[in-house]
Motif scaffolding. Structure first.
Motif, short mmCIF file in Angstrom:
data_model
loop_
_atom_site.label_atom_id
_atom_site.label_comp_id
_atom_site.label_asym_id
_atom_site.label_seq_id
_atom_site.Cartn_x
_atom_site.Cartn_y
_atom_site.Cartn_z
N ILE A 179 69.83 36.78 90.84
CA ILE A 179 68.89 35.88 89.92
C ILE A 179 69.25 35.62 88.60
N CYS A 180 69.24 34.53 88.17
CA CYS A 180 69.70 35.00 86.49
C CYS A 180 69.65 33.18 85.81
N ASN A 181 69.47 33.49 84.66
CA ASN A 181 69.45 32.33 84.18
C ASN A 181 70.15 32.46 82.94
N MET A 182 70.09 31.83 81.91
CA MET A 182 70.66 31.74 80.65
C MET A 182 70.17 33.45 79.28
N ASP A 183 69.25 34.21 80.36
CA ASP A 183 68.72 35.54 79.05
C ASP A 183 69.10 36.50 80.77
N TYR A 184 69.35 37.11 81.66
CA TYR A 184 69.28 37.53 82.34
C TYR A 184 69.89 37.39 83.53
N SER A 185 70.36 38.37 84.42
CA SER A 185 70.74 38.66 85.84
C SER A 185 70.32 39.56 86.48
N PHE A 186 69.90 39.70 87.48
CA PHE A 186 69.73 41.19 88.48
C PHE A 186 69.89 41.06 89.80
N ILE A 187 70.64 42.01 90.21
CA ILE A 187 70.65 42.42 91.73
C ILE A 187 69.66 42.94 92.33
N PHE A 188 69.17 42.17 93.42
CA PHE A 188 68.21 42.55 94.36
C PHE A 188 68.56 42.61 96.15
N GLN A 189 68.29 43.09 96.90
CA GLN A 189 68.17 42.67 98.27
C GLN A 189 67.31 41.71 98.99
N VAL A 190 67.49 41.18 99.64
CA VAL A 190 66.59 40.30 100.46
C VAL A 190 66.18 40.77 101.85
N THR A 191 64.40 40.89 101.73
CA THR A 191 64.00 42.06 102.41
C THR A 191 63.23 41.32 103.23
N ALA A 192 62.96 39.62 103.40
CA ALA A 192 62.46 38.70 104.28
C ALA A 192 62.86 36.89 103.54
N LEU A 193 62.38 36.31 104.66
CA LEU A 193 62.80 34.80 104.78
C LEU A 193 61.54 34.08 104.91
N PRO A 194 60.52 34.27 103.92
CA PRO A 194 59.11 34.47 104.75
C PRO A 194 59.17 32.28 104.98
N SER A 195 59.39 31.66 104.48
CA SER A 195 60.00 30.18 104.86
C SER A 195 61.03 29.83 104.39
N SER A 196 61.40 28.37 105.06
CA SER A 196 62.89 27.63 104.52
C SER A 196 62.82 27.30 103.01
N ASN A 197 61.89 27.46 101.89
CA ASN A 197 61.96 27.58 100.77
C ASN A 197 61.39 29.24 100.52
N GLN A 198 61.52 30.22 100.42
CA GLN A 198 61.09 31.51 99.75
C GLN A 198 62.79 32.15 100.41
N ILE A 199 62.40 33.40 98.97
CA ILE A 199 62.72 34.12 99.31
C ILE A 199 62.57 35.36 98.71
N GLN A 200 61.77 36.65 100.04
CA GLN A 200 61.33 37.74 99.77
C GLN A 200 62.60 38.94 98.62
N HIS A 201 61.34 39.61 98.26
CA HIS A 201 62.22 40.68 97.44
C HIS A 201 61.96 42.33 96.98
N ASN A 202 60.95 42.98 98.87
CA ASN A 202 60.09 44.28 98.61
C ASN A 202 61.03 44.61 98.67
N SER A 203 59.84 45.99 97.49
CA SER A 203 60.61 47.52 98.22
C SER A 203 60.23 48.18 99.55
N GLY A 204 60.25 49.52 99.18
CA GLY A 204 60.07 50.30 100.03
C GLY A 204 61.29 50.46 100.97
N THR A 205 61.03 49.93 102.83
CA THR A 205 62.50 50.24 103.46
C THR A 205 63.57 49.73 102.61
N SER A 206 63.54 48.25 101.72
CA SER A 206 64.99 48.03 101.44
C SER A 206 65.40 49.16 100.00
N LEU A 207 66.74 48.22 99.99
CA LEU A 207 67.36 49.28 98.64
C LEU A 207 66.72 48.75 96.80
N ASN A 208 65.88 48.01 96.92
CA ASN A 208 64.83 47.48 95.86
C ASN A 208 64.29 48.40 95.87
#
Length: 369
Positions: A176-205
């Motif tokens: 996920i990025c803009n002109m200032d920062y870029s972050f690498i993360f893992q998707v943990t869930a897709l709650p709805s058709s226009n949402q991306i979730q990136h929780n910690s815990g069981t994931s590598l986040n």
């Protein structure tokens, strides 16, 4: 009285011809002419075969250079800005090709093994598609395809609002990025058709918020302070930092180029794509492996860092994030294909081969050669 009649004189035609010696000489001359013509034909055929083999070699090397150059130019590329710092929000996993994703490119000498244990990833071996020991390899990291626009992330929560999910799957590795920062993360869930979730815990986040000052040092609790992507929105008070400019998310992956064993007992140039597409917390899934060019015997890659004037082997690179150009050398020999083994040989009886060098500048690096 006896009358004498004059008898007519009978003449026999003289039969002319060649003697046996003359015939033998003529036959010898004819054989010499045929042999000379045959020699010219065979010589021309050898020249044609040699030219055809050299043309195939040069065409194969040209294809290899072109396809490798496309990937290398995009090293470190993302939908926003290659100059923005890349912050990894994931803890180290098993075969973590993504751990150094921000470097964009990384090289391996002929004695250096590449991360991963799956055949076709570039590991050494004698099987089909496995890397040949003693040959260099190069790994290129970049975003895969175009980005998906971020609509709202006004507070440092585990959910990012997007226009759509595209082909993103659960457990994918994203940037996920803009002109200032870029972050690498893992998707943990897709709650709805226009949402991306990136929780910690069981994931590598390491945390659910995007931490840009001290990455992976937060508690990961909901509502912890972090960076927010708020294009056209008002950031909450919990945003430790924010950007109002356009923001995007995209899948990330790794492309590896190496010389491997082919199914015909020779060597070929291979391209392997690695990404996480199998719902696993060890994102080292081998996505695709292609045999690109047959007959590539060796690959040598050297690198130029910003501010330097000489290309160095992988061991001499101080900072992979500062590599601005790559020099590729391919050694290729003729392959039989439509020709026989003798037809791809030169006048010395050795298989024809060529060595060519090509230089590629990384498009996403600000330095100018």
């Amino acid at each position: 009285m006896r009358i004498h009649r004059k008898q007519p004189t009978i003449t026999r035609a003289v039969q002319a011809g060649f003697s046996l010696i003359e015939l033998m000489i003529a036959l010898l001359i004819g054989l010499l002419v045929v042999a000379a013509a045959g020699g010219v034909f065979i010589s021309n055929k050898r020249v044609y075969n040699a030219s055809e083999t050299v043309n195939r070699i040069q065409e194969g090397i040209r294809v290899g250079f072109e396809l490798m150059s496309r990937d290398i130019r995009e090293a470190g590329g993302n939908p926003c800005s290659a100059s923005a710092p890349v912050i990894n929000q994931m803890t180290s996993g098993g075969n973590d090709w993504w751990a150094n994703w921000g470097d964009g490119i990384r090289g391996y000498s002929g004695a250096d093994a590449m991360p991963g244990t799956v055949a076709g990833m570039g590991v050494f071996g004698t099987g089909v598609g496995q890397r040949v020991a003693g040959t260099d390899a190069v790994e290129i990291n970049s975003a895969l395809g175009g980005g998906i626009r971020v609509v709202d992330h006004a507070q440092p929560s585990a959910v990012v609002q997007v226009t759509n999910q595209g082909d993103i799957q659960e457990d994918d590795i994203l940037v996920i990025c803009n002109m200032d920062y870029s972050f690498i993360f893992q998707v943990t869930a897709l709650p709805s058709s226009n949402q991306i979730q990136h929780n910690s815990g069981t994931s590598l986040n390491c945390a659910q918020e995007f931490q840009y000052e001290n990455p992976c040092t937060g508690t990961g609790a909901s509502g912890a302070f972090g960076y927010c992507f708020v294009p056209g929105a008002t950031p909450s008070a919990q945003c430790d930092g924010f950007g109002r400019g356009p923001a995007y998310v995209a899948r990330v992956g790794s492309v590896r180029w190496y010389v491997g064993n082919n199914a015909r007992g020779g060597r070929s140039l291979y391209r392997a794509t690695i990404s996480n597409r199998s719902n696993t917390n060890t994102p080292d899934t081998l996505h695709e492996v292609y045999e690109v060019v047959e007959g590539i015997e060796d690959l040598t890659v050297t690198y130029l860092e910003a501010g330097e004037n000489t290309y160095t082997a992988p061991a001499g690179v101080a900072d992979w994030g500062q590599v601005v150009a790559v020099r590729i050398r391919l050694d290729m020999v003729g392959t039989e294909g439509a020709l026989t083994a003798s037809e791809i040989q030169g006048t010395d009886g050795q298989v024809l081969g060529r060595t060519l060098t090509h230089v590629v500048q990384l498009r996403n690096r600000e330095a100018v050669l």
